[in-house]
Design a protein around this motif. Sequence first.
Motif, PDB file in Angstrom:
ATOM      1  N   LEU A 163       0.821  -1.215   0.000  1.00  0.00           N
ATOM      2  CA  LEU A 163       0.000   0.000   0.000  1.00  0.00           C
ATOM      3  C   LEU A 163       0.855   1.264   0.000  1.00  0.00           C
ATOM      4  N   ASP A 164       2.164   1.109   0.175  1.00  0.00           N
ATOM      5  CA  ASP A 164       3.044   2.258   0.319  1.00  0.00           C
ATOM      6  C   ASP A 164       3.522   2.799  -1.028  1.00  0.00           C
ATOM      7  N   VAL A 165       4.072   4.005  -0.970  1.00  0.00           N
ATOM      8  CA  VAL A 165       4.493   4.715  -2.182  1.00  0.00           C
ATOM      9  C   VAL A 165       5.547   3.951  -2.990  1.00  0.00           C
ATOM     10  N   GLY A 253      -5.266   4.784 -12.637  1.00  0.00           N
ATOM     11  CA  GLY A 253      -5.953   5.652 -11.684  1.00  0.00           C
ATOM     12  C   GLY A 253      -5.830   5.158 -10.261  1.00  0.00           C
ATOM     13  N   GLU A 254      -5.959   3.838 -10.058  1.00  0.00           N
ATOM     14  CA  GLU A 254      -5.849   3.271  -8.718  1.00  0.00           C
ATOM     15  C   GLU A 254      -4.452   3.457  -8.134  1.00  0.00           C
ATOM     16  N   VAL A 255      -3.432   3.199  -8.942  1.00  0.00           N
ATOM     17  CA  VAL A 255      -2.055   3.320  -8.463  1.00  0.00           C
ATOM     18  C   VAL A 255      -1.703   4.776  -8.169  1.00  0.00           C
ATOM     19  N   CYS A 256      -2.115   5.682  -9.041  1.00  0.00           N
ATOM     20  CA  CYS A 256      -1.852   7.107  -8.811  1.00  0.00           C
ATOM     21  C   CYS A 256      -2.501   7.588  -7.518  1.00  0.00           C
ATOM     22  N   ALA A 257      -3.685   7.072  -7.209  1.00  0.00           N
ATOM     23  CA  ALA A 257      -4.367   7.459  -5.970  1.00  0.00           C
ATOM     24  C   ALA A 257      -3.577   7.000  -4.747  1.00  0.00           C
ATOM     25  N   LYS A 258      -2.983   5.810  -4.805  1.00  0.00           N
ATOM     26  CA  LYS A 258      -2.180   5.312  -3.686  1.00  0.00           C
ATOM     27  C   LYS A 258      -0.901   6.127  -3.511  1.00  0.00           C
ATOM     28  N   ALA A 260      -0.554   9.266  -4.401  1.00  0.00           N
ATOM     29  CA  ALA A 260      -0.919  10.642  -4.038  1.00  0.00           C
ATOM     30  C   ALA A 260      -1.121  10.828  -2.542  1.00  0.00           C
ATOM     31  N   VAL A 261      -1.566   9.783  -1.846  1.00  0.00           N
ATOM     32  CA  VAL A 261      -1.849   9.933  -0.411  1.00  0.00           C
ATOM     33  C   VAL A 261      -0.618   9.668   0.457  1.00  0.00           C
TER      34      VAL A 261
END
Length: 300
Positions: A163-165, A253-258, A260-261
Amino acid sequence: KQVVYENAWTLEQFRRNLLSWAEAAKNHPEIEIRIQDKNRIIFYKPLCPGPDEICRLMKINYTRSGTMRQMKQSAVSLHDIYQLYMPQSDLFASDPFFLNEFISIVVGKASRLLGDVKQQLLAEYAMPPTREARSLARRAAAFVSLISILLWRLNVRKEAYMLDVPFNIGQFLQLADMLHRQYCVQVRNGGDERKPLPAQLMGNEMLAIACENPVEGLNRLRERMKVYLGWAKTFNGEEKARNRVRWILGRYGEVCAKIAVGHLPEQFTPVQQAQVLLGYLATIPYEKKSTEGDTNERIH
């Protein structure tokens, strides 16, 4: 013979070491290393390596030309390998200085080899059935296991690091390769999967930069991806190709959202670089919910 490692353990510590080692070797996401063998695909899965296998692995020098050379000396001493494999106590098993030094050496050894293996898998789906390719696949799988063990010992578990960057930057690079491949097949090659692709896909080209300097790597890659993303959003080819492109956009889109946070540092540590490599190699999951225009088909 020279004694390189001598120690004494209680029976309980010996048992714990073996169980922990086997569990640590599973500390990775789903990774498929495929070899085409006539009409079937052979899968090389990361397994639980022993000290002797690690010693042989750390003697490999993988060159820029894509060849493996066997060196006389291992990059890590046999004493250190056994210290990793069979620590005297739980305190030794989680020694951060020792483990960080070890993983730094392993990442340096493995990064180019793992990157080249994934490039072949993304471009051709499976590696050729040659002796060299099989040897490369075995070593790639062994490096995945060794990295997984070192992350486990550093208390970095796959349930968290996926889940990390860093891990998701690896996934981002893989998606960039997939998008680049689809663009080349559809636009450059007129939909012909058999025609040659570029020698290096764009995510693979940025792998070394993104591993060390993620901000620079992502900025350079995003600039290059604009053309391909613009094409993908308007692509209206045959259904199978269209579904593949939509799948890539959905996962993008899913990966970029992870990413981004999370926090994006200027430089990654060797531990984070290892997670980037695993992210680049790992099968990309999808959200279970699908929307019209998206597909749950898994592509390569």
